[in-house]
Design a protein around this motif. Structure first.
Motif, PDB file in Angstrom:
ATOM      1  N   LEU A  40       0.804  -1.212   0.000  1.00 21.08           N
ATOM      2  CA  LEU A  40       0.000   0.000   0.000  1.00 21.08           C
ATOM      3  C   LEU A  40       0.845   1.273   0.000  1.00 21.08           C
ATOM      4  CD1 LEU A  40      -2.753  -1.129   2.515  1.00 21.08           C
ATOM      5  CD2 LEU A  40      -3.111  -0.517   0.119  1.00 21.08           C
ATOM      6  N   LEU A  41       1.949   1.274   0.742  1.00 20.63           N
ATOM      7  CA  LEU A  41       2.765   2.479   0.840  1.00 20.63           C
ATOM      8  C   LEU A  41       3.362   2.846  -0.519  1.00 20.63           C
ATOM      9  CD1 LEU A  41       3.955   4.707   2.582  1.00 20.63           C
ATOM     10  CD2 LEU A  41       5.830   3.169   3.179  1.00 20.63           C
ATOM     11  N   SER A  42       3.908   1.866  -1.216  1.00 17.61           N
ATOM     12  CA  SER A  42       4.492   2.137  -2.535  1.00 17.61           C
ATOM     13  C   SER A  42       3.412   2.547  -3.530  1.00 17.61           C
ATOM     14  CB  SER A  42       5.232   0.900  -3.052  1.00 17.61           C
ATOM     15  OG  SER A  42       6.327   0.584  -2.223  1.00 17.61           O
ATOM     16  N   TRP A  43       2.260   1.883  -3.474  1.00 15.15           N
ATOM     17  CA  TRP A  43       1.133   2.218  -4.341  1.00 15.15           C
ATOM     18  C   TRP A  43       0.729   3.676  -4.129  1.00 15.15           C
ATOM     19  CZ3 TRP A  43      -4.337  -0.465  -3.750  1.00 15.15           C
ATOM     20  CH2 TRP A  43      -5.091  -0.225  -4.886  1.00 15.15           C
ATOM     21  N   SER A  44       0.636   4.064  -2.868  1.00 15.33           N
ATOM     22  CA  SER A  44       0.225   5.429  -2.531  1.00 15.33           C
ATOM     23  C   SER A  44       1.273   6.457  -2.914  1.00 15.33           C
ATOM     24  CB  SER A  44      -0.068   5.524  -1.031  1.00 15.33           C
ATOM     25  OG  SER A  44      -0.328   6.849  -0.642  1.00 15.33           O
ATOM     26  N   ARG A  45       2.534   6.179  -2.648  1.00 17.93           N
ATOM     27  CA  ARG A  45       3.583   7.176  -2.814  1.00 17.93           C
ATOM     28  C   ARG A  45       3.991   7.406  -4.273  1.00 17.93           C
ATOM     29  NH1 ARG A  45       2.218   9.076   1.021  1.00 17.93           N
ATOM     30  NH2 ARG A  45       3.132   9.136   3.103  1.00 17.93           N
ATOM     31  N   HIS A  46       3.672   6.452  -5.146  1.00 19.44           N
ATOM     32  CA  HIS A  46       4.177   6.559  -6.516  1.00 19.44           C
ATOM     33  C   HIS A  46       3.111   6.480  -7.599  1.00 19.44           C
ATOM     34  CE1 HIS A  46       8.287   6.210  -4.978  1.00 19.44           C
ATOM     35  NE2 HIS A  46       7.862   5.200  -4.247  1.00 19.44           N
ATOM     36  N   HIS A  47       1.922   5.990  -7.294  1.00 12.97           N
ATOM     37  CA  HIS A  47       0.995   5.654  -8.372  1.00 12.97           C
ATOM     38  C   HIS A  47      -0.397   6.258  -8.228  1.00 12.97           C
ATOM     39  CE1 HIS A  47       3.909   2.850 -10.038  1.00 12.97           C
ATOM     40  NE2 HIS A  47       4.097   2.369  -8.822  1.00 12.97           N
ATOM     41  N   ARG A  48      -0.572   7.211  -7.338  1.00  9.50           N
ATOM     42  CA  ARG A  48      -1.864   7.897  -7.315  1.00  9.50           C
ATOM     43  C   ARG A  48      -2.009   8.723  -8.602  1.00  9.50           C
ATOM     44  NH1 ARG A  48      -3.601  10.234  -1.425  1.00  9.50           N
ATOM     45  NH2 ARG A  48      -2.415   8.813  -0.084  1.00  9.50           N
ATOM     46  N   VAL A  49      -3.248   8.910  -9.033  1.00  8.94           N
ATOM     47  CA  VAL A  49      -3.528   9.750 -10.197  1.00  8.94           C
ATOM     48  C   VAL A  49      -4.757  10.601  -9.888  1.00  8.94           C
ATOM     49  CG1 VAL A  49      -2.470   8.286 -11.964  1.00  8.94           C
ATOM     50  CG2 VAL A  49      -4.822   7.835 -11.251  1.00  8.94           C
ATOM     51  N   PHE A  50      -5.042  11.542 -10.757  1.00  8.19           N
ATOM     52  CA  PHE A  50      -6.195  12.404 -10.556  1.00  8.19           C
ATOM     53  C   PHE A  50      -7.492  11.632 -10.825  1.00  8.19           C
ATOM     54  CE2 PHE A  50      -3.004  15.759 -11.870  1.00  8.19           C
ATOM     55  CZ  PHE A  50      -2.831  16.241 -10.577  1.00  8.19           C
ATOM     56  N   PRO A  51      -8.594  12.042 -10.214  1.00 10.89           N
ATOM     57  CA  PRO A  51      -9.880  11.381 -10.462  1.00 10.89           C
ATOM     58  C   PRO A  51     -10.183  11.261 -11.950  1.00 10.89           C
ATOM     59  CG  PRO A  51     -10.089  12.915  -8.636  1.00 10.89           C
ATOM     60  CD  PRO A  51      -8.700  13.112  -9.197  1.00 10.89           C
ATOM     61  N   GLY A  52     -10.601  10.065 -12.335  1.00  3.41           N
ATOM     62  CA  GLY A  52     -10.883   9.799 -13.742  1.00  3.41           C
ATOM     63  C   GLY A  52      -9.727   9.173 -14.488  1.00  3.41           C
ATOM     64  N   GLU A  53      -8.553   9.082 -13.843  1.00  2.00           N
ATOM     65  CA  GLU A  53      -7.382   8.503 -14.500  1.00  2.00           C
ATOM     66  C   GLU A  53      -7.050   7.116 -13.960  1.00  2.00           C
ATOM     67  OE1 GLU A  53      -5.200  12.833 -15.376  1.00  2.00           O
ATOM     68  OE2 GLU A  53      -4.301  11.445 -13.951  1.00  2.00           O
ATOM     69  N   GLY A  54      -7.811   6.637 -12.987  1.00  2.00           N
ATOM     70  CA  GLY A  54      -7.555   5.330 -12.385  1.00  2.00           C
ATOM     71  C   GLY A  54      -8.801   4.461 -12.379  1.00  2.00           C
TER      72      GLY A  54
END
Length: 612
Positions: free
Chosen positions: A202-216
């Motif tokens: 979860l930490l790596s997912w959060s720190r590197h791969h968040r995107v703006f709404p509509g992009e995920g």
């Protein structure tokens, strides 16, 4: 809806981030502590800069590792908190984000956390600030927003409330429905983030791969519905940790971010219409409703003059007819069936052939353009001569142009009459329409292109696919209408690779017939090696004479449970090439298993540049 963005979302200095946020139209910002600490601006100057830009400072964040600690650590934490509260007073910020303890908690006893948060609340109240407690998805003892809600409820302090973050809730698979049980006055702040579906910590997912709404891939419409029915009407803020965004131009990224919040308002309106509005207090501005495109209006190819003959020759070999030159513009029309290709020869510096613009058939071009404007798509100016049909256009994140055209009588757009060429009518054409267009995207704005297609063009993202190329993996994202009539494929090549070119695929009623005609006219097919056909023979029970025919014509083949797929490619013409596809039965794919073969064949045909 009040919009806000965390400075961590953007690259650059704190001052540049503030200017980019204001230029994109945000109402406020969250100050990410490392951005402030690294800045040379004093708290008072940050406050005045934001005020001059028309921005509110909505949140100071993050404050970490406070609750569940021993007495000496608590004393240190309260001293640290007092310093931050004093700083917030100087900045003019009234709310601080407190993350659930990750590193220093020594007890899982909720009673201890309640007591310590109560003491923090007393301190915060003395400074006139509030503490928004957030359950981090990887918190040591508190990682569930419902658990955090129980603690805040037990603290029962006016200065202690919640920060709800869509990533921390949805990444853990928590049901957001219980948000509606949290009193509205206890939801101090909301942070929104989307994310692709990934299997990783979860930490790596959060720190590197968040995107703006509509992009995920998160169901943010459902999340928004619960949040609004809970009565929340404060800022909707973006907190996006993403390696790409931190390397790209902050002004362009901020525009993409603002577009995502406009899109989020539409999702919120849809959720309230579907599941009820009771309790909702937030004022929303819905987007103009747009029906998805009903077809491709045209594809425009641009190149300098001396390279366009190659394009003309290839189109002729594929069966297209020269329909003449425009009466006032340096463009020409080539058509076959319902497929129309505009060749633009007006830019002597255009270089090698490339897709420059796409036109879409829409039911209401004015409404589509209005919606695109609300979503911050820059308008494309277009000279309109006497008697010219109006074509409204906007610019996509990759700088290509998108035009909205009205569906003409008999499916032929009115603007076709502006070309005074051949009146020859092709009976029973082998090419009927544009099937799909593949667009190469840069790594900087791939996610922005997905959001643009979703929000501006009303295309739905399909599951993405990674395709092996000689220089690495190509990420392929299909965007399509529900009926599959309009399909765009966004391709992201490995950084520094030129393996992914743009290409236009034309739908055919008879790919074999189209290939034979093209060969008779001298088409340079993309050569496919013998190994491919031997593998094809091992995978499918094809009749020997059929296999020999497609081998002879350099066609490729695929089959699934719905139907069959036949297709062939031309050689590359600069940065673009063409494809003829025939779909038999209900086949809706793109021959994905053939893509690595095609990419390898194209790579092998690239000119070899000698080392200096």
């Amino acid at each position: 809806m009040k919009t806000s963005i965390a400075t961590v979302c953007l690259s650059g200095t704190l001052e540049e981030k503030l200017k980019a946020s204001a230029a994109a139209g945000f109402d406020g910002v969250e100050i990410f502590e490392p951005d402030f600490v690294a800045s040379s601006l004093s708290p008072e100057l940050v406050a005045s800069t934001a005020r001059d830009l028309g921005l509110t400072l909505d949140l100071y964040q993050p404050f970490r590792d406070f609750e569940g600690v021993g007495q000496e650590k608590l004393r240190q934490n309260l001293r640290r908190a007092a310093a931050k509260f004093d700083l917030m007073n100087r900045l003019g910020i009234s709310t601080i984000l407190l993350c659930s303890n990750v590193g220093t908690a020594v007890s899982a006893d909720d009673a201890l956390a309640v007591d310590q948060l109560g003491r923090l609340g007393d301190l915060a109240e003395s400074y006139g600030v509030r503490v928004a407690y957030e359950a981090l998805a990887w918190g040591r003892y508190v990682n569930d927003y419902e658990h955090a809600a129980a603690i805040v409820r037990a603290v029962d302090h006016p200065a202690i409330g919640h920060c709800l973050d869509s990533f921390h809730i949805l990444s853990r698979g928590w049901d957001p429905a219980a948000i509606e049980t949290i009193p509205a006055d206890k939801i101090f702040f909301v942070q929104m983030a989307d994310a692709p579906g990934l299997t990783m910590d979860l930490l790596s997912w959060s720190r590197h791969h968040r995107v703006f709404p509509g992009e995920g891939g998160f169901d943010l419409a459902d999340f928004m519905g619960h949040l609004l029915r809970a009565g929340y009407d404060g800022p909707m803020s973006l907190e996006i940790f993403n390696d790409t965004f931190r390397r790209t131009d902050p002004f362009r990224t901020a525009v993409d971010a603002m577009r995502s919040l406009e899109w989020l308002q539409e999702l919120a309106c849809q959720a309230l219409e579907r599941d009820g509005r009771e309790g909702s207090r937030m004022e929303l501005s819905p987007l103009p409703t747009m029906v998805a495109p009903v077809g491709f209006n045209f594809v425009e190819i641009r190149a300098d003059d001396h390279r366009l003959d190659q394009v003309r020759t290839t189109l002729h070999q594929l069966g297209f007819t020269d329909a003449g030159n425009h009466h006032s513009k340096p463009v020409e029309l080539w058509s076959q069936g319902g497929a129309r290709v505009i060749i633009n020869r007006g830019d002597s510096t255009a270089g090698s052939p490339a897709v420059a613009a796409l036109g879409f058939d829409v039911l209401d071009p004015e409404l589509a353009a209005e919606r695109a404007g609300r979503l911050l798509a820059p308008p494309v100016p277009r000279d309109r001569g006497a008697g010219d049909e109006q074509l409204l256009g906007v610019r996509a994140p990759d700088s290509s142009e998108i035009f909205f055209g009205r569906v003409g009588r008999g499916g032929v757009p009115a603007w076709v009459s502006e070309f005074g060429g051949s009146t020859e009518v092709t009976t029973d054409p082998l090419v009927t329409r544009v099937d799909h267009v593949n667009l190469a995207q840069s790594w900087e704005y791939f996610d922005a292109a997905v959001l643009f297609c979703t929000s501006v063009l009303a295309l739905d993202p399909q599951p993405s696919l990674d395709v092996a190329a000689p220089t690495g993996l190509v990420r392929s994202q299909v965007m399509s209408t529900a009926d599959g009539i309009v399909r765009l494929v966004l391709n992201l090549s490995p950084t520094g690779s030129a393996d992914t070119a743009q290409h236009v695929a034309f739908a055919s009623t008879d790919a074999i017939g189209a290939a034979r005609r093209a060969r008779e006219r001298g088409l340079a097919f993309l050569p496919i090696g013998e190994n491919y056909y031997e593998d094809l023979d091992s995978r499918f029970d094809l009749k020997p004479e059929f296999l020999e025919e497609i081998r002879e014509l350099q066609l490729m083949y695929d089959r699934d449970e719905r139907g069959e797929f036949l297709h062939f490619y031309t050689e590359s013409l600069g940065s673009v090439f063409f494809e003829i596809v025939e779909r038999r039965g209900g086949y809706r794919g793109y021959g994905a298993t053939n893509a690595p073969v095609r990419l390898a064949a194209q790579h092998s045909r690239r000119p070899i540049v000698a080392a200096p």
